[in-house]
Design an enzyme around this catalytic site. Structure first.
Site, PDB file in Angstrom:
ATOM      1  N   LYS A   2     -42.238 -45.804  11.019  1.00  0.00           N
ATOM      2  CA  LYS A   2     -42.327 -47.265  10.954  1.00  0.00           C
ATOM      3  C   LYS A   2     -41.182 -47.822  10.099  1.00  0.00           C
ATOM      4  CE  LYS A   2     -45.664 -50.763   9.411  1.00  0.00           C
ATOM      5  NZ  LYS A   2     -47.063 -50.989   9.032  1.00  0.00           N
TER       6      LYS A   2
ATOM      7  N   GLU B 180     -39.444 -37.251   4.285  1.00  0.00           N
ATOM      8  CA  GLU B 180     -39.717 -36.083   5.137  1.00  0.00           C
ATOM      9  C   GLU B 180     -39.132 -36.291   6.532  1.00  0.00           C
ATOM     10  OE1 GLU B 180     -41.921 -37.668   3.317  1.00  0.00           O
ATOM     11  OE2 GLU B 180     -43.382 -36.311   2.399  1.00  0.00           O
TER      12      GLU B 180
ATOM     13  N   GLY C 137     -49.799 -47.571   9.823  1.00  0.00           N
ATOM     14  CA  GLY C 137     -49.439 -46.247  10.335  1.00  0.00           C
ATOM     15  C   GLY C 137     -50.615 -45.513  10.959  1.00  0.00           C
ATOM     16  N   ARG C 138     -51.731 -45.483  10.243  1.00  0.00           N
ATOM     17  CA  ARG C 138     -52.888 -44.708  10.723  1.00  0.00           C
ATOM     18  C   ARG C 138     -53.597 -45.382  11.883  1.00  0.00           C
ATOM     19  NH1 ARG C 138     -53.155 -46.752   5.844  1.00  0.00           N
ATOM     20  NH2 ARG C 138     -54.839 -48.070   5.085  1.00  0.00           N
TER      21      ARG C 138
ATOM     22  N   GLU D 159     -57.564 -42.804   3.718  1.00  0.00           N
ATOM     23  CA  GLU D 159     -56.460 -43.672   3.336  1.00  0.00           C
ATOM     24  C   GLU D 159     -56.930 -45.129   3.384  1.00  0.00           C
ATOM     25  OE1 GLU D 159     -52.772 -42.405   5.112  1.00  0.00           O
ATOM     26  OE2 GLU D 159     -51.809 -44.289   4.594  1.00  0.00           O
TER      27      GLU D 159
ATOM     28  N   HIS E  48     -70.180 -20.391  11.636  1.00  0.00           N
ATOM     29  CA  HIS E  48     -70.048 -19.039  11.090  1.00  0.00           C
ATOM     30  C   HIS E  48     -69.337 -19.039   9.745  1.00  0.00           C
ATOM     31  CE1 HIS E  48     -71.486 -17.174  14.841  1.00  0.00           C
ATOM     32  NE2 HIS E  48     -71.058 -18.335  15.312  1.00  0.00           N
TER      33      HIS E  48
ATOM     34  N   LYS F  99     -44.241 -41.505  -2.045  1.00  0.00           N
ATOM     35  CA  LYS F  99     -42.920 -41.603  -1.435  1.00  0.00           C
ATOM     36  C   LYS F  99     -41.803 -41.725  -2.471  1.00  0.00           C
ATOM     37  CE  LYS F  99     -44.423 -43.334   3.029  1.00  0.00           C
ATOM     38  NZ  LYS F  99     -44.187 -44.199   4.164  1.00  0.00           N
TER      39      LYS F  99
HETATM   40  C1  G6Q Z   1     -50.422 -44.721   7.241  1.00  0.00           C
HETATM   41  C2  G6Q Z   1     -49.579 -44.537   6.086  1.00  0.00           C
HETATM   42  C3  G6Q Z   1     -48.684 -43.329   6.104  1.00  0.00           C
HETATM   43  C4  G6Q Z   1     -47.440 -43.499   6.972  1.00  0.00           C
HETATM   44  C5  G6Q Z   1     -46.485 -42.361   6.695  1.00  0.00           C
HETATM   45  C6  G6Q Z   1     -45.250 -42.432   7.535  1.00  0.00           C
HETATM   46  O1  G6Q Z   1     -51.203 -45.614   7.405  1.00  0.00           O
HETATM   47  O2  G6Q Z   1     -48.896 -45.691   5.793  1.00  0.00           O
HETATM   48  O3  G6Q Z   1     -49.365 -42.167   6.489  1.00  0.00           O
HETATM   49  O4  G6Q Z   1     -47.786 -43.543   8.314  1.00  0.00           O
HETATM   50  O5  G6Q Z   1     -46.168 -42.348   5.334  1.00  0.00           O
HETATM   51  O6  G6Q Z   1     -44.575 -43.626   7.322  1.00  0.00           O
HETATM   52  P1  G6Q Z   1     -43.389 -44.047   8.267  1.00  0.00           P
HETATM   53  O7  G6Q Z   1     -43.933 -44.224   9.645  1.00  0.00           O
HETATM   54  O8  G6Q Z   1     -42.844 -45.324   7.712  1.00  0.00           O
HETATM   55  O9  G6Q Z   1     -42.381 -42.934   8.244  1.00  0.00           O
END
Ligand code: G6Q
Length: 546
Positions: free
Chosen positions: A210, A216, A272-273, A358, A389, A509
């Site tokens: 986003k 990462e 994001g989620r 989250e 199990h 981050k």
């Molecule tokens: C989700 C969070 C988080 C995010 C990641 C990746 O709701 O905000 O999990 O999706 O940190 O972020 P970017 O899409 O900006 O790389």
């Protein structure tokens, strides 16, 4: 905003629930079922092809009445309307929360800052469709003229968990000619293992971020670019054929070198989620095809509408959310187990961990006051029957109270021998055993020596929901995910928290940024952390340079 509500623990319904709990909290499910032979049929709701049996919960009719009153006291109806109408309910980021717009039909209108966003959503969906068709048909070719056989999604958190979960869940609908990989971790092993057996000439990377600044993802994307260029002779024009981006940040994407024509956009009102239904779902669309993807969106939308319009007493996500609050806040339950009896849903618990924790892992209310009640529980789980199990022992006979969600399907996608009936028999047997247990008298009738009896007693009275669907289709997956999304929303509305920010993630981050140069610098850094962190950094540097 929303500051007009009294503190939750002062609300009449909350207090009524607390004294109700002291009266009914210990009632055993054995008795509740014995007293009401129709309980198992009565305490069930069916909507949009989902059957929710909530009869094996530690509730009586009055519990539900009070929980529904709590929902009213907390303004749940107004909160739902606010979300669907594009109000900026994510107050700490001053953003609307409109994942529901990502699956709204073309003719719908949802206005944010004076702009109907639905046409924009469909424009992106149409571009994704066009691109997916090109790749799937072989019309999109790589730099050397070979068709794309491998698709690697690079992203993390919300830009990874949804795509991975949906890919695994819908594998039966995928094109077997295409190979999919998902790279998320900064650990180079993730990238190395994902690409080890791939030919760069046949590989397409989707860089999903986003913000397009996440450490990462950017590091993995840079490694992917190097890997591609190394494999294809170093001509940077190859990037345009092997990289596309999913992002809200077009500037950063083009700085990275990806052709702006290959950006699939989304908007700041998609968390994001909650982003699987938009361009973050590009890998899913490539895997299952545009038609199946749209069917998934229709499933989401059906539950959105159910959530928005159905009276709360028959509203699946509202009921699930309220029962989660009941256990979390009145029984002190710390966790919820998610137990899908469907191998394709093996990543579903991991996906739900992010969605739930989250969203509702918050310690202050919307008006910034410390809460004096528990918020989001810990979600975890594994598919059945494997879990049976291992950790089910603790759920059956341990000292902890763990409400469970069992998820099962009437039809299997792989009708192999007798497997499916046995699978379903297991899920039903587990919820039955958890609810009713085995008394000492029952155990004694089996010639158990006295000393062994206590070990073989199952107290029972361990609650569960059973969620039963027809068949795991893209449409059904959409419904299941939306069910949990709105259950999370319901819980957050009761707790009066912002379920849509993630300051804890934001902190992660930036934290490492200070230490990276301290690990890498040639000159000895002047360390100013605590003594533990200083010593660990020094040790790492020393051992690494040996
Ligand atoms: C989700 C969070 C988080 C995010 C990641 C990746 O709701 O905000 O999990 O999706 O940190 O972020 P970017 O899409 O900006 O790389």
């Amino acid at each position: 905003m929303m500051a007009g509500y009294p503190p939750l623990t002062a609300s009449p319904a909350w207090n009524a629930l607390a004294s109700h709990h002291s009266k009914v909290g210990d009632l055993h499910l054995r008795k509740l079922f014995a007293d009401d032979p129709k309980r198992g049929e009565r305490m069930a709701v069916e909507a949009a092809g989902i059957y929710l049996d909530y009869s094996k919960n530690r509730i009586v009719d009055e519990t539900l009445t009070l929980l529904l009153r709590l929902a009213d006291d907390c303004g749940l109806r107004a909160r739902i309307d606010a979300m669907f109408s594009g109000e900026k309910i994510n107050i700490t980021e001053n953003r609307a929360v409109l994942h529901v717009a990502l699956r709204a039909p073309k003719e719908a209108s949802i206005v944010v800052d004076g702009n109907n966003v639905v046409p924009d959503v469909h424009a992106v969906l149409d571009r994704m469709t066009d691109f997916s068709n090109q790749v799937r048909s072989g019309a999109w070719i790589g730099y050397t003229g070979k068709r794309i056989q491998n698709i690697v999604n690079i992203g993390i958190g919300g830009s990874d968990l949804g795509p991975v979960m949906a890919y695994e869940a819908l594998k039966a609908y995928g094109d077997p000619a295409l190979t999919f990989r998902f790279v998320s971790n900064i650990d180079g092993t993730d990238f190395a293992e994902a690409t080890r057996d791939l030919d760069p000439a046949e590989t397409l990377f989707i860089v999903s971020s986003k913000t397009f600044t996440t450490l990462e993802t950017m590091t993995n994307a840079e490694s992917a670019r190097e890997w591609t260029l190394k494999g294809l002779g170093g001509d940077v024009s190859a990037v345009a054929k092997h990289f596309v981006a999913v992002s809200t940040n077009a500037l950063k994407v083009s700085e990275f070198g990806i052709d702006v024509a290959n950006i699939f956009g989304f908007w700041d009102w998609v968390g994001g989620r909650y982003s699987l239904c938009g361009a973050i779902g590009l890998s899913t669309m490539l895997a299952i095809g545009p038609r199946n993807f749209r069917s998934m969106l229709e499933g989401f939308h059906e539950i959105d509408e159910h959530f928005r319009t159905t009276p709360f007493e028959r509203n699946l996500p509202v009921l699930m959310g309220l029962m989660a609050v009941w256990y979390n806040d009145f029984f002190g339950a710390e966790t919820v187990a998610i137990l899908p009896y469907e191998q394709y849903l093996k990543r579903f618990p991991a996906y739900l961990q992010q969605l739930t924790m989250e969203s509702n892992g918050k310690h202050v209310t919307l008006d910034g006051k410390q809460v004096n009640y528990s918020t989001g529980p810990i979600y975890w789980g594994e598919p059945g029957t494997n879990g049976q199990h291992s950790f089910y022992q603790l759920i059956h006979q341990g000292t902890r109270f763990i409400p469970c969600d069992f998820i099962a399907f009437v039809e299997t996608l792989n009708p192999v021998g007798r497997h499916h009936d046995i699978l379903v028999a297991n899920v039903l047997a587990q919820s039955e055993a958890l609810a009713f247990g085995r008394t000492a008298d029952q155990v004694k009738t089996e010639d158990t020596p006295d000393w062994l009896v206590p070990h073989r007693v199952f107290e029972g009275n361990r609650p569960s929901n059973t969620i039963l669907l027809g068949r795991l289709t893209p449409n059904a997956l959409g419904k299941l995910v939306a069910l949990y999304e709105h259950s999370v929303f319901t819980q957050g509305a009761i707790w009066h928290i912002d379920s849509f920010d993630q300051w804890g993630v934001e902190l992660g981050k930036v934290l490492a940024q200070r230490i990276i140069p301290e690990l890498q610098s040639i000159a000895k850094p002047k360390l100013q952390h605590d003594s533990s962190t200083n010593a660990l950094i020094a040790r790492y540097r020393k051992l690494r340079n040996q």
